[in-house]
Scaffold this motif. Structure first.
Motif, PDB file in Angstrom:
ATOM      1  N   LEU A  13       0.689  -1.212   0.232  1.00  0.00           N
ATOM      2  CA  LEU A  13       0.043   0.083   0.160  1.00  0.00           C
ATOM      3  C   LEU A  13       1.069   1.183   0.084  1.00  0.00           C
ATOM      4  N   ARG A  14       1.058   1.834  -1.025  1.00  0.00           N
ATOM      5  CA  ARG A  14       2.011   2.943  -1.277  1.00  0.00           C
ATOM      6  C   ARG A  14       1.627   4.282  -0.526  1.00  0.00           C
ATOM      7  N   LEU A  15       2.328   4.687   0.276  1.00  0.00           N
ATOM      8  CA  LEU A  15       2.244   5.878   1.230  1.00  0.00           C
ATOM      9  C   LEU A  15       2.959   6.869   0.930  1.00  0.00           C
ATOM     10  N   SER A  16       2.637   8.184   0.864  1.00  0.00           N
ATOM     11  CA  SER A  16       3.470   9.356   0.865  1.00  0.00           C
ATOM     12  C   SER A  16       4.302   9.490   2.105  1.00  0.00           C
ATOM     13  N   HIS A  17       5.413  10.158   1.839  1.00  0.00           N
ATOM     14  CA  HIS A  17       6.113  10.610   3.143  1.00  0.00           C
ATOM     15  C   HIS A  17       5.491  10.690   4.404  1.00  0.00           C
ATOM     16  N   ARG A  18       4.352  11.838   4.454  1.00  0.00           N
ATOM     17  CA  ARG A  18       3.700  12.342   5.581  1.00  0.00           C
ATOM     18  C   ARG A  18       2.614  11.503   5.874  1.00  0.00           C
ATOM     19  N   GLU A  19       2.094  10.618   4.731  1.00  0.00           N
ATOM     20  CA  GLU A  19       1.025   9.830   5.169  1.00  0.00           C
ATOM     21  C   GLU A  19       1.796   8.718   5.694  1.00  0.00           C
ATOM     22  N   HIS A  20       2.850   8.187   5.502  1.00  0.00           N
ATOM     23  CA  HIS A  20       3.672   6.991   6.293  1.00  0.00           C
ATOM     24  C   HIS A  20       3.893   7.667   7.728  1.00  0.00           C
ATOM     25  N   ALA A  21       4.353   8.620   7.652  1.00  0.00           N
ATOM     26  CA  ALA A  21       4.716   9.029   9.364  1.00  0.00           C
ATOM     27  C   ALA A  21       3.549   9.050  10.168  1.00  0.00           C
ATOM     28  N   ILE A  22       2.306   9.584   9.479  1.00  0.00           N
ATOM     29  CA  ILE A  22       1.303   9.712  10.448  1.00  0.00           C
ATOM     30  C   ILE A  22       0.676   8.164  10.719  1.00  0.00           C
TER      31      ILE A  22
ATOM     32  N   LYS B   7      -7.048   5.492   1.154  1.00  0.00           N
ATOM     33  CA  LYS B   7      -6.237   4.503   0.273  1.00  0.00           C
ATOM     34  C   LYS B   7      -6.435   2.949   1.000  1.00  0.00           C
ATOM     35  N   ILE B   8      -6.726   3.199   2.209  1.00  0.00           N
ATOM     36  CA  ILE B   8      -6.983   1.904   2.869  1.00  0.00           C
ATOM     37  C   ILE B   8      -8.319   1.325   2.481  1.00  0.00           C
ATOM     38  N   ALA B   9      -9.502   2.050   2.465  1.00  0.00           N
ATOM     39  CA  ALA B   9     -10.528   1.677   2.063  1.00  0.00           C
ATOM     40  C   ALA B   9     -10.858   1.033   0.503  1.00  0.00           C
ATOM     41  N   GLU B  10      -9.983   1.822  -0.427  1.00  0.00           N
ATOM     42  CA  GLU B  10      -9.824   1.219  -1.688  1.00  0.00           C
ATOM     43  C   GLU B  10      -9.011  -0.147  -1.942  1.00  0.00           C
ATOM     44  N   ALA B  11      -8.102  -0.182  -0.886  1.00  0.00           N
ATOM     45  CA  ALA B  11      -7.359  -1.774  -1.165  1.00  0.00           C
ATOM     46  C   ALA B  11      -8.135  -2.555  -0.220  1.00  0.00           C
ATOM     47  N   THR B  12      -9.087  -2.455   0.501  1.00  0.00           N
ATOM     48  CA  THR B  12      -9.626  -3.656   1.299  1.00  0.00           C
ATOM     49  C   THR B  12     -11.053  -3.729   0.962  1.00  0.00           C
ATOM     50  N   GLY B  13     -11.626  -2.913   0.027  1.00  0.00           N
ATOM     51  CA  GLY B  13     -13.225  -3.186  -0.216  1.00  0.00           C
ATOM     52  C   GLY B  13     -13.684  -2.289   0.681  1.00  0.00           C
ATOM     53  N   GLY B  14     -13.489  -1.074   1.394  1.00  0.00           N
ATOM     54  CA  GLY B  14     -14.272  -0.444   2.064  1.00  0.00           C
ATOM     55  C   GLY B  14     -14.274  -0.612   3.524  1.00  0.00           C
TER      56      GLY B  14
END
Length: 260
Positions: free
Chosen positions: A149-158, A202-209
């Motif tokens: 699940l690709r996250l931006s630098h700031r998304e990953h930090a949070i 992003k998590i919802a799109e990858a897990t079906g909601g």
């Protein structure tokens, strides 16, 4: 991760700082004298670092003890010029979390910092399984059913702050202070809402909601696996990462953001 290097030899300090910077870790430098002044003045800036590396320092164990009393839970790593059992014992007893001998390998330091941070949050393994998510506590992006699940630098930090405290409520102020190393205040901490919204999407799109990040109103956010009862028994099994999304199961971005 924000790191402070305390090193009196500026040549050595520059070399270590550049090496650590090449692996994407933010490293700032201070002399022992400047840090001792900050401690004496009860300056709060030292508490904003995730880790502190202590290089050449006079009265090393005494200095580390005063530093530990000031920075609380921050990771302290002592960097020795040569292997010395007595110094190692003294520094560990004074409050250091780890001791390394120069020259240092930046990848090793990063791995050790992640390991100490993981253990301080009660996690013995570098991987956590939270529902369909695999969370890596060594700096890698999470995975859904084995797919990154690709996250931006700031998304990953949070996300890392929430993952380290899985199952516990984390205040918006704590997230802001950890990620931005500043005290959160309205409207600055509104940026956290924006990134939480992006993470949820992003998590919802990858897990079906599926919903993994809960808003605990008035307190903050909590990251945990969604309860089984959240899914209608008549619904089909959640999609796997990489398959086309099932519209009926995906919450719209506006719905996800509204709950931030």
């Amino acid at each position: 991760m924000r790191v402070l290097l305390i090193e009196n030899d500026q040549t050595i300090a520059g070399a270590i700082s550049r090496a650590i910077g090449r692996i994407g870790v933010r490293c700032e430098q201070q002399s022992q004298e400047n840090v001792e002044t900050l401690i004496a003045e009860r300056d709060g800036s030292l508490e904003n670092y995730d880790a502190i590396l202590v290089g050449n320092a006079s009265s090393g164990d005494t200095f580390i003890a005063s530093l530990r009393a000031k920075v609380g839970a921050a990771i302290i790593v002592s960097l020795l010029d040569h292997r010395c059992v007595n110094s190692t014992i003294q520094h560990l007893r004074a409050g250091a979390d780890d001791v390394l001998v120069k020259p240092i390998n930046p990848q090793e330091i990063e791995a050790r910092l992640h390991a100490v941070r993981r253990r301080t949050h009660g996690h013995s393994s570098p991987e956590l399984t939270v529902g369909r998510l695999t969370v890596f506590l060594d700096g890698r992006d999470p995975a859904v059913d084995g797919q990154r699940l690709r996250l931006s630098h700031r998304e990953h930090a949070i996300f890392s702050v929430l993952a380290l405290n899985v199952g516990r409520v984390v205040s918006k102020e704590k997230i802001y202070e950890t990620v931005y190393t500043l005290s959160g205040s309205d409207p600055l901490d509104k940026v956290i809402d924006v990134y939480i919204c992006k993470l949820r999407k992003k998590i919802a799109e990858a897990t079906g909601g599926d919903k993994y990040i809960e808003t605990v109103y008035g307190r903050g956010y909590k990251f945990e696996a969604p309860p089984d009862e959240d899914r209608d028994p008549g619904d089909p099994a959640p999609m796997r990462a990489g398959r086309p999304p099932i519209p009926a199961l995906i919450k719209t971005p506006s719905t996800i953001c509204a709950r931030a």
